[in-house]
Design an enzyme around this catalytic site. Structure first.
Site, mmCIF file in Angstrom:
data_model
loop_
_atom_site.group_PDB
_atom_site.id
_atom_site.type_symbol
_atom_site.label_atom_id
_atom_site.label_comp_id
_atom_site.label_asym_id
_atom_site.label_seq_id
_atom_site.Cartn_x
_atom_site.Cartn_y
_atom_site.Cartn_z
ATOM 1 N N ASP A 14 16.410 8.215 -4.363
ATOM 2 C CA ASP A 14 15.495 7.910 -5.463
ATOM 3 C C ASP A 14 15.720 6.509 -6.033
ATOM 4 O O ASP A 14 15.523 6.272 -7.220
ATOM 5 C CB ASP A 14 15.603 8.972 -6.578
ATOM 6 C CG ASP A 14 15.514 10.374 -6.001
ATOM 7 O OD1 ASP A 14 14.545 10.639 -5.281
ATOM 8 O OD2 ASP A 14 16.438 11.184 -6.217
ATOM 9 N N LYS A 17 12.651 3.442 -3.175
ATOM 10 C CA LYS A 17 12.311 2.983 -1.813
ATOM 11 C C LYS A 17 10.803 2.959 -1.595
ATOM 12 O O LYS A 17 10.291 2.111 -0.903
ATOM 13 C CB LYS A 17 12.919 3.918 -0.763
ATOM 14 C CG LYS A 17 14.394 3.779 -0.597
ATOM 15 C CD LYS A 17 14.882 4.574 0.591
ATOM 16 C CE LYS A 17 14.759 6.070 0.419
ATOM 17 N NZ LYS A 17 15.695 6.703 -0.530
ATOM 18 N N LYS A 19 8.213 2.184 -3.402
ATOM 19 C CA LYS A 19 7.516 0.944 -3.764
ATOM 20 C C LYS A 19 7.876 -0.191 -2.794
ATOM 21 O O LYS A 19 7.013 -0.943 -2.356
ATOM 22 C CB LYS A 19 7.894 0.551 -5.203
ATOM 23 C CG LYS A 19 7.398 -0.841 -5.556
ATOM 24 C CD LYS A 19 7.691 -1.266 -6.973
ATOM 25 C CE LYS A 19 7.556 -2.781 -7.071
ATOM 26 N NZ LYS A 19 7.682 -3.294 -8.425
ATOM 27 N N GLY A 41 10.753 12.535 -1.238
ATOM 28 C CA GLY A 41 9.569 12.396 -2.077
ATOM 29 C C GLY A 41 9.413 10.939 -2.443
ATOM 30 O O GLY A 41 10.215 10.402 -3.192
ATOM 31 N N HIS A 42 8.438 10.273 -1.837
ATOM 32 C CA HIS A 42 8.198 8.865 -2.150
ATOM 33 C C HIS A 42 6.885 8.748 -2.910
ATOM 34 O O HIS A 42 5.865 9.252 -2.448
ATOM 35 C CB HIS A 42 8.073 8.032 -0.860
ATOM 36 C CG HIS A 42 9.368 7.869 -0.133
ATOM 37 N ND1 HIS A 42 9.480 7.183 1.052
ATOM 38 C CD2 HIS A 42 10.605 8.296 -0.448
ATOM 39 C CE1 HIS A 42 10.745 7.208 1.437
ATOM 40 N NE2 HIS A 42 11.444 7.878 0.557
ATOM 41 N N GLN A 225 16.280 10.038 1.728
ATOM 42 C CA GLN A 225 17.548 10.331 1.063
ATOM 43 C C GLN A 225 18.323 9.001 0.985
ATOM 44 O O GLN A 225 17.685 7.984 0.832
ATOM 45 C CB GLN A 225 18.350 11.433 1.774
ATOM 46 C CG GLN A 225 17.710 12.814 1.657
ATOM 47 C CD GLN A 225 16.579 13.026 2.650
ATOM 48 O OE1 GLN A 225 16.759 12.818 3.826
ATOM 49 N NE2 GLN A 225 15.424 13.437 2.183
#
Ligand code: IMP
Length: 441
Positions: A14, A17, A19, A41-42, A225
């Site tokens: 988190d 990454k 952006k 989750g991006h 991750q």
């Protein structure tokens, strides 16, 4: 100039990454995920549209990019189509021409999700705090040589017999812990429909990527991750089950090692962690309020699970370790603006264990829980950096903080993110990354 670049989170995930990968993706022809699954989750913001990606590489939101889901991934076909259908509704093309799934990637089946739940329940207080997506059990089957790869699933007899055999063992564990056994026929029927739909996306991506690299096409390898969650190098056993570090980009794609010619580390100005496990710089007790403030300002809630993230000070000692393992050529520093209101900022520069300064990161998680962080305190800047686009426009103390982190990590910072929007970015022009971005405009 570098054509094949890996982007890797340096902390516990988190780091922002999404952006950075999105910013880079438009400069690459092919964007690849190489490990993990829909535990990631991006969040990607393009204009006024926002996208949340779990399984597909961020390149998907850019027209004309080819996206690859590499052999190192574990893929839940149901989750794949939920995401693909949602993106299609948002106007994004998710077709076999654009998206290639490795024939060697492993599938996540319903019993993997059930086993993930059972395993966490069994561990009780010692639980890992997984995303419960079946990631670990799917990798266990892969290492145990009983997994089902995407290409296997296209052969009905193979699919049926592996499901039957694996479910026998899985049900034994599920039932022993009070769960409802799963039905092999039902799973086979559900998977047959899904894998038939998956068929056109399945390809030999290893060959595809090596040919693309030989032809000089540009390839972005998007890590999910992060380093401290790596199954070997992370804070074991509180880790994910895949190889998240730069070496994993080679294993998880089949690209020959010499193809990789750059590794960009993503580092956030503070640290967070979701799930359980040691976190030496966590803001606890006297600092809990501060942690809560950072969680709100930084919107630190899981994009996949919505779980609140634990917040802590920047850990330069652990980030130095990440730089060593990954060989970062450059670093992108994110979320500077989140610290705008603090009057003092602490940075952990080392650990002490049993009164002795540690030479390297302790391997045992119990030790990591006991280490005493050695902090240095820097003055805050107490003014807004939100949306700043020039290094020279940063308040002096913000600049000092950035320079201090760079010195501590031992890698030049090439980009600083000052807000969630793409435009809210400082490119450090005389850095390697700045130069690379200019050359690849
Ligand atoms: P798993 O990957 O679901 O097995 O979870 C193992 C550990 O990795 C847990 O602590 C999760 O919270 C953490 N984790 C998995 N994916 C992510 C992610 O994308 N960001 C941050 N932590 C993650």
């Amino acid at each position: 100039m570098s054509k094949v670049i890996a982007v890797i989170g340096a902390q516990w995930g988190d780091e922002g990454k999404g952006k950075i990968v999105d910013l880079l993706a438009e400069r690459f022809e092919i964007v690849v995920r190489y490990q993990g699954g829909h535990n990631a989750g991006h969040s990607v913001q393009v204009g006024d549209q926002s996208f949340v990606l779990h399984l597909l590489p961020s390149g998907i939101v850019h027209r004309g990019k080819t996206c690859v889901l590499g052999n190192g991934m574990v893929i839940d076909p149901k989750a794949f189509f939920v995401e693909a259908d949602r993106l299609t509704q948002q106007g994004v093309e998710v077709s076999p021409e654009r998206v290639k799934i490795s024939s060697r990637a492993h599938l996540i089946l319903p019993y993997h999700r059930a086993l993930d739940h059972t395993s966490e329940e069994r561990l009780g207080n010692e639980k890992v705090g997984t995303t419960l997506r079946g990631i670990g059990p799917a990798y266990e089957d892969k290492a145990g040589r009983r997994g089902i790869r995407t290409a296997d699933a296209l052969v009905p007899d193979v699919l049926r017999s592996r499901i039957e055999r694996n479910l026998e063992d899985a049900n034994r564990i599920i039932e022993a812990y009070g769960g409802e056994p799963l039905n092999a026929d039902e799973i086979f029927r559900e998977m047959s429909v899904l894998t038939e739909r998956l068929g056109p996306f399945i390809a030999d991506t290893t060959h595809y990527l090596n040919v693309a690299a030989t032809e000089g096409r540009s390839i972005l390898l998007e890590g999910a991750q992060a380093t401290l969650l790596d199954v070997d190098h992370g804070t074991y056993p509180f880790v994910t089950s895949s190889t998240t570090v730069a070496g994993g980009a080679i294993i998880g794609t089949g690209l020959a090692p010499h193809r990789l010619n750059g590794v960009l580390g993503i580092v956030r100005t503070y640290t967070t962690r979701v799930g359980e496990g040691p976190f030496p710089t966590e803001m606890l007790e006297g600092e809990a309020e501060l942690g809560q403030m950072i969680r709100e300002r930084g919107r630190e809630y899981g994009a996949s699970t919505g779980r609140p993230r634990r917040c802590g000070w920047f850990d330069a000692f652990a980030t130095r370790y990440a730089a060593e393992i990954n060989g970062f050529s450059s670093v992108a520093l994110t979320k500077l603006d989140v610290l705008d209101t603090l009057d003092e900022i602490k940075v952990c520069t080392g650990y002490k264990l049993n009164g002795r300064v540690c030479e390297s990161l302790p391997a045992v998680s119990q030790d990591l829980r006991r280490v005493e962080p050695i902090f240095e305190t820097l003055p805050g800047w107490q003014s807004s950096t939100l949306g700043t686009t020039e290094l020279s426009a940063l308040p002096t103390n913000a600049r000092r903080y950035v320079d201090f982190l760079s010195e501590q990590i031992g890698v030049q910072i090439g980009l600083i993110s000052t807000g969630p929007e793409r435009s809210q970015t400082i490119i450090v022009h005389d850095s390697k990354l700045g130069q690379w971005l200019r050359d690849n405009e």
